[in-house]
Design a protein around this motif. Sequence first.
Motif, PDB file in Angstrom:
ATOM      1  N   LEU A   1       0.948  -0.789  -0.416  1.00 46.81           N
ATOM      2  CA  LEU A   1      -0.348  -0.099  -0.061  1.00 46.81           C
ATOM      3  C   LEU A   1       0.736   1.372  -0.459  1.00 46.81           C
ATOM      4  O   LEU A   1       0.665   2.454  -0.825  1.00 46.81           O
ATOM      5  N   ASP A   2       2.290   1.022   0.869  1.00 43.45           N
ATOM      6  CA  ASP A   2       2.491   1.889   0.499  1.00 43.45           C
ATOM      7  C   ASP A   2       3.797   2.361  -0.362  1.00 43.45           C
ATOM      8  O   ASP A   2       3.212   3.767  -1.047  1.00 43.45           O
ATOM      9  N   ARG A   3       3.756   1.649  -1.263  1.00 43.14           N
ATOM     10  CA  ARG A   3       5.050   1.475  -2.337  1.00 43.14           C
ATOM     11  C   ARG A   3       3.279   2.205  -3.538  1.00 43.14           C
ATOM     12  O   ARG A   3       4.109   2.780  -4.681  1.00 43.14           O
ATOM     13  N   LEU A   4       2.352   1.267  -3.244  1.00 44.89           N
ATOM     14  CA  LEU A   4       1.747   1.826  -4.318  1.00 44.89           C
ATOM     15  C   LEU A   4       0.849   3.562  -3.695  1.00 44.89           C
ATOM     16  O   LEU A   4       0.123   3.820  -4.738  1.00 44.89           O
ATOM     17  N   ASN A   5       1.338   3.809  -2.810  1.00 46.52           N
ATOM     18  CA  ASN A   5       0.754   4.861  -2.957  1.00 46.52           C
ATOM     19  C   ASN A   5      -0.567   5.018  -2.733  1.00 46.52           C
ATOM     20  O   ASN A   5      -1.327   6.144  -3.260  1.00 46.52           O
ATOM     21  N   VAL A   6      -1.259   3.953  -1.345  1.00 43.85           N
ATOM     22  CA  VAL A   6      -2.613   4.350  -2.183  1.00 43.85           C
ATOM     23  C   VAL A   6      -2.854   4.634  -0.239  1.00 43.85           C
ATOM     24  O   VAL A   6      -2.876   4.524   0.354  1.00 43.85           O
TER      25      VAL A   6
ATOM     26  N   ASP B   1      -8.133   5.079  -4.288  1.00 46.16           N
ATOM     27  CA  ASP B   1      -6.771   4.641  -4.805  1.00 46.16           C
ATOM     28  C   ASP B   1      -6.035   3.023  -5.226  1.00 46.16           C
ATOM     29  O   ASP B   1      -5.551   2.484  -6.312  1.00 46.16           O
ATOM     30  N   LEU B   2      -7.298   2.431  -4.831  1.00 44.02           N
ATOM     31  CA  LEU B   2      -7.352   0.438  -5.459  1.00 44.02           C
ATOM     32  C   LEU B   2      -7.715   0.335  -7.330  1.00 44.02           C
ATOM     33  O   LEU B   2      -7.700  -0.614  -7.015  1.00 44.02           O
TER      34      LEU B   2
ATOM     35  N   TYR C   1     -14.445   5.459  -6.246  1.00 40.09           N
ATOM     36  CA  TYR C   1     -14.347   6.935  -5.958  1.00 40.09           C
ATOM     37  C   TYR C   1     -14.987   7.512  -5.067  1.00 40.09           C
ATOM     38  O   TYR C   1     -16.301   6.906  -5.032  1.00 40.09           O
ATOM     39  N   ALA C   2     -14.937   8.597  -4.669  1.00 41.40           N
ATOM     40  CA  ALA C   2     -15.498   9.821  -4.132  1.00 41.40           C
ATOM     41  C   ALA C   2     -17.284  10.109  -4.461  1.00 41.40           C
ATOM     42  O   ALA C   2     -17.248   9.701  -6.382  1.00 41.40           O
ATOM     43  N   ALA C   3     -17.893   9.464  -4.227  1.00 40.69           N
ATOM     44  CA  ALA C   3     -19.924  10.068  -4.300  1.00 40.69           C
ATOM     45  C   ALA C   3     -18.936  11.340  -4.885  1.00 40.69           C
ATOM     46  O   ALA C   3     -18.818  12.344  -4.622  1.00 40.69           O
ATOM     47  N   ARG C   4     -20.675  12.061  -5.852  1.00 39.02           N
ATOM     48  CA  ARG C   4     -20.992  13.164  -6.272  1.00 39.02           C
ATOM     49  C   ARG C   4     -20.832  14.015  -5.377  1.00 39.02           C
ATOM     50  O   ARG C   4     -21.638  13.793  -4.292  1.00 39.02           O
TER      51      ARG C   4
ATOM     52  N   THR D   1     -23.848  18.501 -15.325  1.00 38.12           N
ATOM     53  CA  THR D   1     -21.840  19.171 -14.971  1.00 38.12           C
ATOM     54  C   THR D   1     -21.390  17.561 -14.379  1.00 38.12           C
ATOM     55  O   THR D   1     -22.230  16.189 -14.814  1.00 38.12           O
ATOM     56  N   GLY D   2     -19.950  17.239 -14.716  1.00 33.17           N
ATOM     57  CA  GLY D   2     -19.009  16.170 -13.898  1.00 33.17           C
ATOM     58  C   GLY D   2     -17.886  16.530 -13.234  1.00 33.17           C
ATOM     59  O   GLY D   2     -17.435  17.672 -12.918  1.00 33.17           O
ATOM     60  N   PHE D   3     -17.686  14.856 -12.307  1.00 30.35           N
ATOM     61  CA  PHE D   3     -16.682  15.488 -11.269  1.00 30.35           C
ATOM     62  C   PHE D   3     -15.456  14.382 -12.082  1.00 30.35           C
ATOM     63  O   PHE D   3     -15.884  13.645 -12.624  1.00 30.35           O
ATOM     64  N   TYR D   4     -14.070  15.545 -11.996  1.00 31.82           N
ATOM     65  CA  TYR D   4     -13.432  15.298 -12.170  1.00 31.82           C
ATOM     66  C   TYR D   4     -12.307  14.225 -11.415  1.00 31.82           C
ATOM     67  O   TYR D   4     -12.125  14.535  -9.643  1.00 31.82           O
ATOM     68  N   GLY D   5     -12.060  12.957 -11.621  1.00 30.26           N
ATOM     69  CA  GLY D   5     -10.279  12.431 -10.808  1.00 30.26           C
ATOM     70  C   GLY D   5      -9.565  13.375 -10.100  1.00 30.26           C
ATOM     71  O   GLY D   5      -9.085  14.752 -10.799  1.00 30.26           O
ATOM     72  N   PRO D   6      -8.699  13.208  -9.065  1.00 34.93           N
ATOM     73  CA  PRO D   6      -7.434  14.020  -8.478  1.00 34.93           C
ATOM     74  C   PRO D   6      -6.726  14.450 -10.338  1.00 34.93           C
ATOM     75  O   PRO D   6      -6.340  13.790 -10.841  1.00 34.93           O
ATOM     76  N   PRO D   7      -5.813  15.585  -9.628  1.00 33.05           N
ATOM     77  CA  PRO D   7      -4.851  16.062 -10.983  1.00 33.05           C
ATOM     78  C   PRO D   7      -3.700  15.381 -10.421  1.00 33.05           C
ATOM     79  O   PRO D   7      -3.343  14.661  -9.564  1.00 33.05           O
TER      80      PRO D   7
END
Length: 743
Positions: free
Chosen positions: A70-75, A80-81, A91-94, A726-732
């Motif tokens: 988990l640490d090495r995969l930066n979870v 992040d899984l 993912y995080a909900a709307r 509208t759309g919600f986006y994953g992290p940058p």
Amino acid sequence: MKLSINQHLRRQGLSLAIASALIAPAAWAQDAAPVGEAKTLGGLTVTARKREETLQEVPISITAFTPEALDRLNVEDLSDLDAQVPNLTIYAARGSSSTITAYIRGVGQSDPLWGVDPGVGIYMDDVYIARPQGALLDVFDVERIEVLRGPQGTLYGKNTIGGAIKYVSRGLPTHFDGFASVTVGNYGQLDVKAAVAGPIGGPTQGGDATLRGRLSVASLNRDGFGKNTFTGQDVSDKEVLALRGSLGAYVSDALDFQFAFDWMDDQSGVRGAKMLAANRFAPGFQPLNDRYDIRSGMPNINDTTIKGASATINWRANEDWTFKYVLAKRESDTETNIDFDTLPNKIADVKAFYSDQQVSHELQANYDSGGRARGVMGVYAFDGEAGGQVLNNFFNASFGDTQGTVYTDSIAFYGDWTFDLTDKLKLDVGARYTDEDKRAKVLNRGYRDANFTIPNGVVAANFDRRINFKNTSPKVSLDYQLTPDILLYGLATRGFKSGGYNIRAQAAAVPRSAEPFDDEVVDSDEIGSKMAFFDQRMFLNLSYFHNKYKDIQLSVFTAYDSNGDGTNDAFFGDFTNAGSGTVQGLEVEYQWLPNEHWLVSGNVAWLDAKYDEFMYAGVNIANEQEFTNAPDFSGAVNVEYRIDLSSGGNLSARVGYSYQSDVVATTEIVRTGAKPITQDGYGLVNAGVTWKSGGPWTVALQGSNLADKEYRTTGYSLNSALGVYTGFYGPPRQYTLSVKYDF
């Protein structure tokens, strides 16, 4: 018949967290071993069948992650899984940062309202988390995370129709240990995590401490990915404080008592959403360039508090029988503002309050005499209460609320037994019977004012109803140990998700919306193999599944005519059993250790999900509709290089790439002109470098979404009534530097 010592050792060697990329970078043989000795991949024990087994001998599709992986995969949290588990979408909900949306093999639920149950079960230390609010758990001080794919109805019960995710906290050690870590990154990220554990009292007859404890804490903070340009406040930020503690009383080698608690306070702001098209009711506002920026006139409130406690008794009655009892209580409260239009205009401004509490009891009996039969039996009882109020302001002219409570009382009996038919062939049979009562109290009405204090006499729904559901979920599997390194299996199982009542019912305009919806059922057939090659330097796991999905529960935002003028000027969240579908897929998981320096691992998944029936207005429109969160293809590959240093430590570098084909994120009735939120196929690049001192220090530089790919995870399509699309986006792109000290 008991296994021979050689068979046991061979099976232990096969226990690998193979299922996802770099599950076992922590298990390149022994992590502290010199490079020249790292010749094989190591192992992991899981409890997928509520008994300890090595991962490669469990005849189901399961992915497990060690804390080092988990640490090495930066979870950092469960989302992040997503790419590291075949056919998992999470993912995080709307509008929220900590409310979870999870799908496995095309089965899940995206509606977080009380009265709607999830399709993927989330478990923290054997305790089911019934509501999605706050269930997107942050990862800290964990022993492992297990992801079980496919229906888990026999052992885990209702609402695991797609699968289950098990979050297992670190246990209580017999010696003093702990850690402290600090992470800094772009967007002002500052995370502090720490834990301390060890003996408290005097030794038992076996020499270990009678009392042991553990305390862990995490403070997770980050500035926003975007801004509310109307107020100047951050959005899509993070401000979480979490605490977990446990205490164990080891009365003897055969009896112990475990007490645990957890608490989380999420004060993060709302998530920013991008207008995908201009709102026709506010033509002066064009979509912004930044995918996270908004212009909302609502206060930036998105607060969730969760707390839980459990007591566990473990008793080994004799060499053959062990018993386990778990009593748990959980509570959560959420207050959030949802500005559907993202504008200062009051087009669709919603304020929501959620609350829930649950009490569960589970008694397990495990039998294993070392002979040809072993198994687990149990009884599970659940008493839950979930409710709240949603205040809807449309155009600052129409005011109404959704309020009420759903009460759930459920009891289940289950058993799962394994029989050694021969030394190589095993039969596993199980079943679970569930009897559940649901009561829904609903009052949805209109108001004259924006403060929701003066009712206008319009009552959309007002009822207090009960319904009972009964379900039997069987399971049968055969597994054959073709060679000491190759296991073949076939599995047939069933899962179900509870039915209930639509809390958003608009009975006055749409009378059927106040009627109950049925539970949904998945019957799944699966064949697979778990294989090791080249003296266990390569692992390859394959699975094919075919699911019949019945009485699918679908939440669709539906427009309707509220005043009889012939124009759809309002909407409500319709919830029905739309029909049935067939879902099939293929999953490949691999790990290869070509030499002591390199590790290649990953997964590939194919998913074919189609509706057989989708009833709308009396017409089957199955050929027009698509499953949500069910991409045809997905996968990931991770490559890691590690070298030992003359100082005694080691240095490792990792590069990972994940891909997902195009996906439909929301359910809309296409023939009405509604456009679902979609996302084209995309890939993400991640990388990391980790230095271990050979002593207590670890330093890691991590980067995620390094190409800064823009990709949508979900959104709102309410154009017909409200002009909202509208759309919600994953992290940058994010990069972090972490320093950790173990003691």
